[in-house]
Scaffold this active site. Structure first.
Site, mmCIF file in Angstrom:
data_model
loop_
_atom_site.group_PDB
_atom_site.id
_atom_site.type_symbol
_atom_site.label_atom_id
_atom_site.label_comp_id
_atom_site.label_asym_id
_atom_site.label_seq_id
_atom_site.Cartn_x
_atom_site.Cartn_y
_atom_site.Cartn_z
ATOM 1 N N ALA A 137 19.132 -27.481 -4.643
ATOM 2 C CA ALA A 137 19.148 -26.321 -3.896
ATOM 3 C C ALA A 137 20.417 -26.502 -2.761
ATOM 4 O O ALA A 137 20.269 -26.164 -1.522
ATOM 5 C CB ALA A 137 17.956 -26.425 -2.905
ATOM 6 N N HIS A 138 21.348 -26.825 -3.433
ATOM 7 C CA HIS A 138 22.780 -26.817 -2.727
ATOM 8 C C HIS A 138 23.911 -25.856 -3.296
ATOM 9 O O HIS A 138 23.826 -25.757 -4.570
ATOM 10 C CB HIS A 138 23.522 -28.294 -2.935
ATOM 11 N N HIS A 192 21.706 -36.681 -5.867
ATOM 12 C CA HIS A 192 22.026 -35.600 -6.578
ATOM 13 C C HIS A 192 23.414 -36.023 -7.329
ATOM 14 O O HIS A 192 24.474 -35.513 -7.356
ATOM 15 C CB HIS A 192 22.645 -34.693 -5.606
ATOM 16 N N ASN A 216 14.430 -37.183 -8.533
ATOM 17 C CA ASN A 216 14.692 -35.771 -8.432
ATOM 18 C C ASN A 216 16.478 -35.612 -8.350
ATOM 19 O O ASN A 216 17.050 -36.633 -7.773
ATOM 20 C CB ASN A 216 13.964 -35.209 -7.300
ATOM 21 N N ARG A 224 17.213 -45.608 -24.054
ATOM 22 C CA ARG A 224 18.872 -46.019 -24.494
ATOM 23 C C ARG A 224 19.735 -45.493 -23.274
ATOM 24 O O ARG A 224 20.804 -46.109 -23.508
ATOM 25 C CB ARG A 224 19.165 -45.420 -25.747
ATOM 26 N N GLY A 246 3.127 -34.053 -5.111
ATOM 27 C CA GLY A 246 2.361 -33.560 -6.079
ATOM 28 C C GLY A 246 3.150 -32.509 -7.072
ATOM 29 O O GLY A 246 2.795 -32.326 -8.061
ATOM 30 N N HIS A 248 7.154 -32.730 -6.765
ATOM 31 C CA HIS A 248 8.375 -33.487 -7.184
ATOM 32 C C HIS A 248 8.097 -34.668 -8.009
ATOM 33 O O HIS A 248 8.978 -34.871 -8.826
ATOM 34 C CB HIS A 248 9.049 -34.036 -5.893
ATOM 35 N N ASP A 271 11.488 -34.474 2.743
ATOM 36 C CA ASP A 271 12.467 -33.479 2.194
ATOM 37 C C ASP A 271 12.315 -32.121 2.572
ATOM 38 O O ASP A 271 12.560 -31.209 1.771
ATOM 39 C CB ASP A 271 12.853 -33.915 0.855
ATOM 40 N N ALA A 306 13.307 -26.519 -3.960
ATOM 41 C CA ALA A 306 14.405 -26.517 -3.104
ATOM 42 C C ALA A 306 13.723 -27.125 -1.581
ATOM 43 O O ALA A 306 13.154 -26.349 -0.780
ATOM 44 C CB ALA A 306 14.474 -24.999 -2.430
#
Length: 387
Positions: A137-138, A192, A216, A224, A246, A248, A271, A306
């Site tokens: 959400a950036h 990220h 995330n 591998r 519940g 993420h 977050d 988000a």
């Protein structure tokens, strides 16, 4: 301590101490601090059947109460702080989202005043130094490589209050910026990121010590291609953020991370964006718009998750009742570990004599019934019924 200092004596509760849970415990508060007990003192609050835990510490939160730290105003910031404080978070870091460097610098200048006033524990820049492949959400058009000169500009704009910067170490300048942040005494967080196992290991060697919301916005763990998840989870130098809402994380993934890292290396975070403590609807997140439905926040355009609408009291309740994490371990991940990472564990993060009287009173179902910060009730627990 003057003789007339206001004293509060809490008795009868299960008290979560660094050493474990004490049944029928006593906590004495004198002024703004936790004080040595005086057995002859009568209780001012009988909390039989309840829990007393340290005030929660959130090292990654963007908003709440319909407001956002990214708005860059003291008024909105105080709304965010008040919303989460009512849910037991007595110490928090203000997280920004990706924006123009000038805008972020202005936000930092305003928010730093609240750090200096003791209302915030620091600032966290999440973006713009992150991967376009894992931007979540950036705003992609505002992303940039982590040039150390630009990283330093943001840290300097915070006037000594920058606590953490999230970046993607595989980008040009990433490893150099990690080393710079370590030199400046600012936490370097890997997040990220589209980096692989090896580059993330190099980032940790360079000084990265936090995994921004593990799992995330990063490549998944594969047998591998273990990627950043394995590199961050296996290294004892890294504290991993987990969002226990519940949405993420599947409970199995959360338990895997928690049991591998342990409560001394897990920091539960929210977050949270502006909808925390509010209802469904449409909310801003930096320059983007978010729709919240059934408590889940997603971008209007693209539908990516988000942030969250989580508060840390809900994270505690879920950790204990759904994930099966012992209460003392969950509390450490909600308070003690993030306090240590932020360098404020000499004052907050545990119920110990001499520390700030930041306390949360919970009922048997782990719902918040009282919050104290620095010896003052934010919300005072109701008296227990007689008989």
């Amino acid at each position: 301590m003057t003789p007339d200092t206001q004293r509060t004596v809490l008795t009868g509760a299960r008290v979560v101490l660094p050493t474990g849970v004490v049944e029928d415990g006593r906590v004495t508060v004198a002024g703004s601090r936790i004080a040595p007990d005086r057995p002859e003192e009568a209780a001012t609050h009988d909390l039989t059947g309840r829990w007393v835990v340290p005030g929660f510490v959130d090292m990654h939160v963007h908003g709440g109460g319909g407001a956002s730290f990214s708005a860059g105003t003291v008024e909105e910031a105080r709304t965010v702080i008040g919303t989460h404080r009512a849910h037991g978070t007595t110490t928090m870091v203000a997280s920004t989202v990706t924006g123009d460097l000038g805008d972020l610098a202005r936000q930092a200048g305003t928010l730093s005043e609240l750090v200096e006033d003791g209302e915030l524990a620091g600032l966290h820049f999440e973006g713009p130094f992150i991967s376009a492949h894992r931007c979540g959400a950036h705003q992609p058009s505002l992303l940039r490589d982590p040039d150390p000169a630009d990283v330093r500009k943001l840290v300097d704009a915070a006037r000594g209050t920058a606590a953490m910067v999230t970046l993607a170490p595989e980008l040009p300048g990433g490893l150099e910026s990690v080393a710079l942040l370590r030199e400046l005494g600012v936490l370097a967080a890997v997040g990220h990121t589209d980096g692989d196992y090896d580059v993330v290991r190099r980032a940790v060697d360079a000084g990265a010590s936090v995994a921004t919301h593990l799992f995330n916005a990063m490549p998944p763990l594969a047998h591998r291609a273990p990627g950043p998840v394995a590199a961050l989870l296996e290294d004892e130098r890294v504290t991993v953020e987990l969002i226990d809402d519940g949405t993420h994380l599947h409970p199995a993934a959360l338990r895997l991370a928690f049991h591998r890292a342990g409560p001394d290396r897990v920091a539960f975070i929210t977050d949270a964006m502006g909808a925390a403590g509010m209802g469904d609807g449409r909310y801003p997140l930096g320059p983007l718009e978010v729709d919240v439905a059934d408590g889940v926040a997603r971008l209007v355009e693209g539908g990516a998750i988000a942030g969250s609408t989580l508060t840390l009291d809900r994270a505690l309740r879920r950790a204990v009742t759904v994930d099966g994490i012992p209460v003392a371990d969950a509390v450490r991940a909600l308070a003690g570990t993030p306090a240590r990472m932020l360098g404020v564990d000499d004052r907050v993060g545990s119920v110990e004599v001499g520390k700030d009287a930041d306390l949360v009173v919970l009922d048997e179902a782990f719902g918040v019934v009282g919050v104290m910060r620095k010896g003052r009730w934010v919300s005072e627990p109701a008296a227990l019924p007689v008989g």
